[in-house]
Scaffold this motif. Sequence first.
Motif, PDB file in Angstrom:
ATOM      1  N   ALA A  31      -1.534  49.140 -37.308  1.00  0.00           N
ATOM      2  CA  ALA A  31      -1.253  48.482 -36.035  1.00  0.00           C
ATOM      3  C   ALA A  31       0.242  48.572 -35.791  1.00  0.00           C
ATOM      4  N   GLY A  32       0.622  48.606 -34.540  1.00  0.00           N
ATOM      5  CA  GLY A  32       2.050  48.592 -34.212  1.00  0.00           C
ATOM      6  C   GLY A  32       2.215  48.447 -32.718  1.00  0.00           C
ATOM      7  N   PHE A  33       3.053  47.501 -32.315  1.00  0.00           N
ATOM      8  CA  PHE A  33       3.316  47.348 -30.883  1.00  0.00           C
ATOM      9  C   PHE A  33       4.762  46.922 -30.674  1.00  0.00           C
ATOM     10  N   THR A  34       5.311  47.392 -29.554  1.00  0.00           N
ATOM     11  CA  THR A  34       6.674  47.049 -29.160  1.00  0.00           C
ATOM     12  C   THR A  34       6.683  45.594 -28.722  1.00  0.00           C
ATOM     13  N   ASN A  36       9.386  42.119 -27.743  1.00  0.00           N
ATOM     14  CA  ASN A  36      10.693  41.455 -27.677  1.00  0.00           C
ATOM     15  C   ASN A  36      10.564  39.931 -27.669  1.00  0.00           C
ATOM     16  N   ALA A  37       9.302  39.434 -27.697  1.00  0.00           N
ATOM     17  CA  ALA A  37       9.102  37.984 -27.804  1.00  0.00           C
ATOM     18  C   ALA A  37       9.122  37.627 -29.284  1.00  0.00           C
ATOM     19  N   PHE A  38      10.299  37.691 -29.868  1.00  0.00           N
ATOM     20  CA  PHE A  38      10.510  37.504 -31.310  1.00  0.00           C
ATOM     21  C   PHE A  38      11.716  36.604 -31.500  1.00  0.00           C
ATOM     22  N   ILE A  52       2.038  37.588 -29.262  1.00  0.00           N
ATOM     23  CA  ILE A  52       1.207  38.787 -29.106  1.00  0.00           C
ATOM     24  C   ILE A  52       0.119  38.510 -28.069  1.00  0.00           C
ATOM     25  N   GLY A  53      -0.084  39.463 -27.165  1.00  0.00           N
ATOM     26  CA  GLY A  53      -1.118  39.325 -26.137  1.00  0.00           C
ATOM     27  C   GLY A  53      -2.492  39.197 -26.785  1.00  0.00           C
ATOM     28  N   ASN A  54      -3.327  38.306 -26.227  1.00  0.00           N
ATOM     29  CA  ASN A  54      -4.669  38.096 -26.788  1.00  0.00           C
ATOM     30  C   ASN A  54      -5.485  39.382 -26.842  1.00  0.00           C
ATOM     31  N   GLN A  55      -5.162  40.339 -25.950  1.00  0.00           N
ATOM     32  CA  GLN A  55      -5.935  41.579 -25.863  1.00  0.00           C
ATOM     33  C   GLN A  55      -5.327  42.717 -26.695  1.00  0.00           C
ATOM     34  N   ASN A  56      -4.188  42.499 -27.327  1.00  0.00           N
ATOM     35  CA  ASN A  56      -3.540  43.588 -28.068  1.00  0.00           C
ATOM     36  C   ASN A  56      -4.436  44.085 -29.203  1.00  0.00           C
ATOM     37  N   ALA A  57      -4.572  45.401 -29.295  1.00  0.00           N
ATOM     38  CA  ALA A  57      -5.387  45.997 -30.351  1.00  0.00           C
ATOM     39  C   ALA A  57      -4.824  45.668 -31.737  1.00  0.00           C
ATOM     40  N   SER A  58      -3.525  45.474 -31.821  1.00  0.00           N
ATOM     41  CA  SER A  58      -2.861  45.205 -33.111  1.00  0.00           C
ATOM     42  C   SER A  58      -3.319  43.896 -33.747  1.00  0.00           C
ATOM     43  N   LEU A  59      -3.822  42.993 -32.927  1.00  0.00           N
ATOM     44  CA  LEU A  59      -4.143  41.646 -33.418  1.00  0.00           C
ATOM     45  C   LEU A  59      -5.150  41.660 -34.568  1.00  0.00           C
ATOM     46  N   ILE A  83       6.734  54.707 -27.206  1.00  0.00           N
ATOM     47  CA  ILE A  83       5.444  55.124 -27.793  1.00  0.00           C
ATOM     48  C   ILE A  83       4.622  53.909 -28.199  1.00  0.00           C
ATOM     49  N   PHE A  84       5.264  52.933 -28.823  1.00  0.00           N
ATOM     50  CA  PHE A  84       4.512  51.778 -29.328  1.00  0.00           C
ATOM     51  C   PHE A  84       4.251  50.715 -28.267  1.00  0.00           C
ATOM     52  N   ALA A  85       4.742  50.940 -27.052  1.00  0.00           N
ATOM     53  CA  ALA A  85       4.404  50.051 -25.926  1.00  0.00           C
ATOM     54  C   ALA A  85       3.144  50.544 -25.229  1.00  0.00           C
ATOM     55  N   LYS A  86       2.575  51.655 -25.741  1.00  0.00           N
ATOM     56  CA  LYS A  86       1.345  52.191 -25.147  1.00  0.00           C
ATOM     57  C   LYS A  86       0.131  51.703 -25.929  1.00  0.00           C
ATOM     58  N   ASN A  87      -1.012  51.722 -25.256  1.00  0.00           N
ATOM     59  CA  ASN A  87      -2.281  51.416 -25.913  1.00  0.00           C
ATOM     60  C   ASN A  87      -2.875  52.687 -26.493  1.00  0.00           C
ATOM     61  N   GLY A  88      -3.817  52.512 -27.399  1.00  0.00           N
ATOM     62  CA  GLY A  88      -4.599  53.658 -27.854  1.00  0.00           C
ATOM     63  C   GLY A  88      -4.140  54.202 -29.185  1.00  0.00           C
ATOM     64  N   ALA A  90      -3.252  57.192 -30.140  1.00  0.00           N
ATOM     65  CA  ALA A  90      -2.298  58.308 -30.208  1.00  0.00           C
ATOM     66  C   ALA A  90      -1.021  57.916 -30.931  1.00  0.00           C
ATOM     67  N   LYS A  91      -0.609  56.670 -30.762  1.00  0.00           N
ATOM     68  CA  LYS A  91       0.658  56.256 -31.371  1.00  0.00           C
ATOM     69  C   LYS A  91       0.575  56.243 -32.901  1.00  0.00           C
ATOM     70  N   TYR A  92      -0.652  56.089 -33.436  1.00  0.00           N
ATOM     71  CA  TYR A  92      -0.765  56.076 -34.896  1.00  0.00           C
ATOM     72  C   TYR A  92      -0.692  57.479 -35.480  1.00  0.00           C
ATOM     73  N   LEU A 149      18.636  47.489 -26.844  1.00  0.00           N
ATOM     74  CA  LEU A 149      18.522  46.252 -26.065  1.00  0.00           C
ATOM     75  C   LEU A 149      17.555  46.434 -24.909  1.00  0.00           C
ATOM     76  N   TYR A 150      17.057  45.319 -24.381  1.00  0.00           N
ATOM     77  CA  TYR A 150      16.154  45.344 -23.222  1.00  0.00           C
ATOM     78  C   TYR A 150      16.615  44.270 -22.247  1.00  0.00           C
ATOM     79  N   LEU A 151      16.879  44.693 -21.022  1.00  0.00           N
ATOM     80  CA  LEU A 151      17.390  43.776 -19.999  1.00  0.00           C
ATOM     81  C   LEU A 151      16.884  44.225 -18.630  1.00  0.00           C
ATOM     82  N   LYS A 154      14.670  47.292 -18.400  1.00  0.00           N
ATOM     83  CA  LYS A 154      15.251  48.586 -18.794  1.00  0.00           C
ATOM     84  C   LYS A 154      15.791  48.521 -20.230  1.00  0.00           C
ATOM     85  N   TYR A 155      15.621  49.648 -20.927  1.00  0.00           N
ATOM     86  CA  TYR A 155      16.270  49.766 -22.233  1.00  0.00           C
ATOM     87  C   TYR A 155      17.752  50.012 -22.004  1.00  0.00           C
ATOM     88  N   THR A 156      18.599  49.431 -22.836  1.00  0.00           N
ATOM     89  CA  THR A 156      20.034  49.644 -22.691  1.00  0.00           C
ATOM     90  C   THR A 156      20.705  49.512 -24.065  1.00  0.00           C
TER      91      THR A 156
HETATM   92  C1  LIG Z   1      10.303  46.036 -24.098  1.00  0.00           C
HETATM   93  C2  LIG Z   1       8.880  45.587 -24.320  1.00  0.00           C
HETATM   94  C3  LIG Z   1       8.629  44.404 -24.947  1.00  0.00           C
HETATM   95  C4  LIG Z   1       7.312  43.959 -25.176  1.00  0.00           C
HETATM   96  N1  LIG Z   1       7.113  42.771 -25.819  1.00  0.00           N
HETATM   97  C5  LIG Z   1       5.860  42.369 -26.098  1.00  0.00           C
HETATM   98  C6  LIG Z   1       5.644  41.175 -26.834  1.00  0.00           C
HETATM   99  O1  LIG Z   1       6.574  40.489 -27.255  1.00  0.00           O
HETATM  100  N2  LIG Z   1       4.361  40.819 -27.103  1.00  0.00           N
HETATM  101  C7  LIG Z   1       3.294  41.569 -26.683  1.00  0.00           C
HETATM  102  O2  LIG Z   1       2.153  41.201 -26.971  1.00  0.00           O
HETATM  103  N3  LIG Z   1       3.462  42.720 -25.982  1.00  0.00           N
HETATM  104  C8  LIG Z   1       4.723  43.137 -25.699  1.00  0.00           C
HETATM  105  N4  LIG Z   1       4.918  44.319 -25.023  1.00  0.00           N
HETATM  106  C9  LIG Z   1       3.740  45.085 -24.604  1.00  0.00           C
HETATM  107  C10 LIG Z   1       3.072  45.817 -25.776  1.00  0.00           C
HETATM  108  O3  LIG Z   1       3.999  46.637 -26.469  1.00  0.00           O
HETATM  109  C11 LIG Z   1       1.914  46.692 -25.246  1.00  0.00           C
HETATM  110  O4  LIG Z   1       0.980  45.872 -24.591  1.00  0.00           O
HETATM  111  C12 LIG Z   1       1.223  47.518 -26.329  1.00  0.00           C
HETATM  112  O5  LIG Z   1       0.420  48.496 -25.697  1.00  0.00           O
HETATM  113  C13 LIG Z   1       0.317  46.708 -27.234  1.00  0.00           C
HETATM  114  O6  LIG Z   1      -0.215  47.600 -28.212  1.00  0.00           O
HETATM  115  P1  LIG Z   1      -1.584  47.306 -28.993  1.00  0.00           P
HETATM  116  O7  LIG Z   1      -2.634  46.992 -27.955  1.00  0.00           O
HETATM  117  O8  LIG Z   1      -1.857  48.576 -29.741  1.00  0.00           O
HETATM  118  O9  LIG Z   1      -1.344  46.149 -29.915  1.00  0.00           O
HETATM  119  C14 LIG Z   1       6.222  44.749 -24.760  1.00  0.00           C
HETATM  120  C15 LIG Z   1       6.485  45.977 -24.100  1.00  0.00           C
HETATM  121  C16 LIG Z   1       7.789  46.392 -23.889  1.00  0.00           C
HETATM  122  C17 LIG Z   1       8.044  47.702 -23.208  1.00  0.00           C
END
Ligand SMILES: Cc1cc2nc3c(=O)[nH]c(=O)nc-3n(C[C@H](O)[C@H](O)[C@H](O)COP(=O)(O)O)c2cc1C
Length: 160
Positions: A31-34, A36-38, A52-59, A83-88, A90-92, A149-151, A154-156
């Motif tokens: 599992a791996g997802f981008t 910034n809520a950390f 983490i979003g309730n629907q995230n596959a990583s959960l 790459i890790f902000a995408k679903n599916g 492919a990222k693995y 950074l993210y602001l 946008k990435y910066t």
């Molecule tokens: C900059 C940035 C920050 C993000 N922060 C979060 C976050 O803190 N929590 C979260 O659940 N998704 C966050 N996302 C969205 C997830 O990366 C995205 O939904 C991802 O596809 C989830 O992957 P998964 O379904 O494989 O777990 C962020 C996306 C971006 C571009």
Amino acid sequence: MTIDQLEFRQVMGNFATGVTIVTAAHAGKYAGFTANAFTSVSLDPPLVLVCIGNQNASLTVIETSQAFCVNILAADQEDLARIFAKNGPAKYEHLAQVQHHAASTGAPILAGTLAWLDCRLTQAYAGGDHLILMGEVVALGAAPGDPLLYLRAKYTRLGQ
Ligand SMILES: Cc1cc2nc3c(=O)[nH]c(=O)nc-3n(C[C@H](O)[C@H](O)[C@H](O)COP(=O)(O)O)c2cc1C
């Protein structure tokens, strides 16, 4: 007052953050997802949280492994963040090409990051359409360099 979702995102976007990839592994599944809520929560014991979003596959992988690793990205790792902000799956496939090794929890530590924190999942709290994952830090490390950074959506980088 009803809060408009787009306005909420835009207002929150003024809070500049670093960028992480939260990883986990269990029984050959990754599992791996981008994220910034950390943030850090407690020094004694050392606790951090990630939302983490309730629907995230990583959960599923995080819940079954009861662990996750927070990889804090360096300024030159924007591609990885995208790459890790995408679903599916492919990222693995990409993960197989990115240098990484297993933390003590089994979660992947990505190469070239600024820092990493290997965490055991201690609690998961409901938070609307997200879950607040609390992790106790069991190992960590850092390297010199500048952060990505993210602001304002946008990435910066520092000084840009
Ligand atoms: C900059 C940035 C920050 C993000 N922060 C979060 C976050 O803190 N929590 C979260 O659940 N998704 C966050 N996302 C969205 C997830 O990366 C995205 O939904 C991802 O596809 C989830 O992957 P998964 O379904 O494989 O777990 C962020 C996306 C971006 C571009």
